[in-house]
Design an enzyme around this catalytic site. Structure first.
Site, PDB file in Angstrom:
ATOM      1  N   TRP A  48      51.533  24.853  19.102  1.00 57.47           N
ATOM      2  CA  TRP A  48      51.286  26.101  19.834  1.00 57.47           C
ATOM      3  C   TRP A  48      52.145  26.196  21.063  1.00 57.47           C
ATOM      4  CZ3 TRP A  48      49.686  29.664  16.897  1.00 57.47           C
ATOM      5  CH2 TRP A  48      48.902  29.324  15.789  1.00 57.47           C
ATOM      6  N   ASP A  67      47.348  27.921  28.131  1.00 53.38           N
ATOM      7  CA  ASP A  67      46.782  28.417  26.871  1.00 53.38           C
ATOM      8  C   ASP A  67      45.582  27.529  26.545  1.00 53.38           C
ATOM      9  OD1 ASP A  67      46.107  29.031  24.278  1.00 53.38           O
ATOM     10  OD2 ASP A  67      48.087  28.637  23.419  1.00 53.38           O
ATOM     11  N   LYS A 122      37.740  30.749  18.471  1.00 49.71           N
ATOM     12  CA  LYS A 122      37.378  29.360  18.235  1.00 49.71           C
ATOM     13  C   LYS A 122      36.068  29.024  18.938  1.00 49.71           C
ATOM     14  CE  LYS A 122      42.238  28.865  17.987  1.00 49.71           C
ATOM     15  NZ  LYS A 122      42.361  28.801  16.538  1.00 49.71           N
TER      16      LYS A 122
HETATM   17  N1  PMP Z   1      47.246  28.939  20.942  1.00 47.89           N
HETATM   18  C1  PMP Z   1      46.449  28.031  20.359  1.00 47.89           C
HETATM   19  C2  PMP Z   1      46.165  26.747  21.094  1.00 47.89           C
HETATM   20  C3  PMP Z   1      45.891  28.287  19.108  1.00 47.89           C
HETATM   21  O1  PMP Z   1      45.102  27.375  18.528  1.00 47.89           O
HETATM   22  C4  PMP Z   1      46.165  29.510  18.470  1.00 47.89           C
HETATM   23  C5  PMP Z   1      45.548  29.894  17.130  1.00 47.89           C
HETATM   24  N2  PMP Z   1      45.159  28.909  16.320  1.00 47.89           N
HETATM   25  C6  PMP Z   1      47.019  30.420  19.094  1.00 47.89           C
HETATM   26  C7  PMP Z   1      47.523  30.104  20.340  1.00 47.89           C
HETATM   27  C8  PMP Z   1      47.366  31.737  18.456  1.00 47.89           C
HETATM   28  O2  PMP Z   1      46.260  32.538  18.451  1.00 47.89           O
HETATM   29  P1  PMP Z   1      46.192  33.955  17.722  1.00 47.89           P
HETATM   30  O3  PMP Z   1      46.096  33.665  16.268  1.00 47.89           O
HETATM   31  O4  PMP Z   1      44.970  34.561  18.310  1.00 47.89           O
HETATM   32  O5  PMP Z   1      47.431  34.702  18.063  1.00 47.89           O
END
Ligand code: PMP
Length: 366
Positions: free
Chosen positions: A106, A176, A200
């Site tokens: 991520w 994040d 989550k």
């Molecule tokens: N950052 C993290 C740490 C994630 O786990 C995720 C999704 N699994 C995201 C960003 C992206 O999120 P989204 O699918 O809501 O764009």
């Protein structure tokens, strides 16, 4: 279809398990909200009722996480992925660079988007060790002139979690927290901006919570070409109601906040999360049959990643686990093995059931 009394243990990484009392309340009030006579799904976002939902959710988030008054709490669309672009578009001057701490997939994605906007320096990367570790403060190569420092408090795929907030001096810190938001106490004043996709730990998909410091918002890059919907200041001025917000997702998140407050807030849920994770990691470490992916000092309380002795055994484990009602345990293909996501709402009995299953599996296949 599974009913409330026959639910599987949902180990999915997100969207993920929600607290049962939240689902039950939403179900009870879905067709007609008491005192309103229509569903939350059918109401105007400009009406009194939804306005109240939005204000109460914000107030509960402020109380839960101790958000100071000089921070805005925003509810935005576009997923956490849009934040990978919005952060640099608003806060990365085109002649400066930002520092990114890369601890998994991520943060890599955040880097990819920031590079489309301006300069990026990698203050640390754990790629050589297949993202199994978090840096110590001393490992970070921070530039005192960086526009900001960005990090990912919990890497959902690799199961790597920071146990401290990096110190960045006068450089604004962006985090994040998509997969560990409100799973433990959060030191908001150490950050300039915090964001998390809700799906989550804190609600359903469709909404992102952004907590941003007013002072930093004022220092934003003043780009007249920035599309209105990508401008934090517009969302802040309009209290997240510039356009139609994700009303239902915000309503459910509001119920999750009430549930978190009712079980002791962030210290309360943190104690539960530590207990759940400790049980699972103890089983992983018991004999050496299972191997944790993340190093011990940065093991995630939310996403427990582990391998078995062979890929064949991993496939067998996943198949048999599914058959006994454990859903979503297969790890991400980049790490392999298993990933047990045990977010706030994941029940302790589910962890005990998995531990027993792991023990039995090892004794039959060891
Ligand atoms: N950052 C993290 C740490 C994630 O786990 C995720 C999704 N699994 C995201 C960003 C992206 O999120 P989204 O699918 O809501 O764009």
């Amino acid at each position: 279809m599974a009913t409330a009394t026959a639910r599987v243990f949902n180990f999915a990484a997100g969207p993920a398990v929600l607290p049962l009392p939240v689902l039950e309340e939403a179900q009870r009030d879905l067709v007609s909200m008491p005192g309103v006579g229509m569903s939350i799904l059918e109401m105007s976002h400009r009406g009194k009722f939804f306005e109240g939902v939005l204000q109460q959710t914000e107030a509960d988030i402020r109380r839960l996480a101790g958000v100071p008054d000089d921070y805005k709490v925003l509810f935005l669309p576009g997923g956490a992925s849009l934040q990978f672009s919005m952060v640099p578009l608003n806060f990365l001057p085109r002649d400066k660079a930002a520092d990114y701490i890369v601890t998994g997939a991520w943060s890599q994605k955040a880097v990819k988007e920031a590079k489309k906007v301006g300069g990026v320096k990698i203050a640390y990367t754990g790629e050589a060790a297949n993202f199994s570790q978090a840096p110590a403060q001393g490992d970070l190569k921070l530039d005192p002139n960086a526009a900001y420092v960005s990090f990912t408090s919990n890497e959902t795929i690799h199961g790597v979690e920071f146990k401290y907030v990096p110190a960045t001096g006068n450089v604004p810190l962006v985090c994040d927290t998509s997969s560990d938001m409100f799973s433990r106490p959060l030191d908001v004043p150490k950050h300039a901006l915090i964001y998390a996709g809700a799906q989550k730990n804190i609600g359903p998909s469709g909404v992102v919570v952004v907590i941003v410091k007013d002072e930093w918002l004022k220092k934003r890059v003043d780009d007249p070409k920035l599309p209105t919907m990508l401008n934090y200041a517009i969302h802040a001025e309009n209290t997240s109601m510039y356009n139609t917000p994700p009303c239902f997702a915000i309503y459910i998140m509001g119920l999750v906040m009430k549930w978190l407050l009712s079980i002791g807030g962030l210290p309360g849920i943190h104690a539960i999360n530590e207990r759940k994770a400790a049980r699972l990691y103890a089983e992983i470490d018991r004999t050496g049959y299972y191997k944790g992916h993340a190093q011990k000092d940065c093991r995630s309380l939310m996403n427990v990643t582990f391998r078995l002795p062979s890929e064949e055994l991993e496939a067998k484990f996943a198949k048999e686990a599914k058959a006994v009602g454990f859903d979503g345990l297969k790890g991400h293909r980049s790490v392999g093995g298993m990933r047990a996501s045990i977010y706030n709402a994941f029940p302790e009995e589910g962890v005990d059931a998995l531990v027993n299953f792991m023990r039995e599996f090892e004794s039959k296949n060891g």
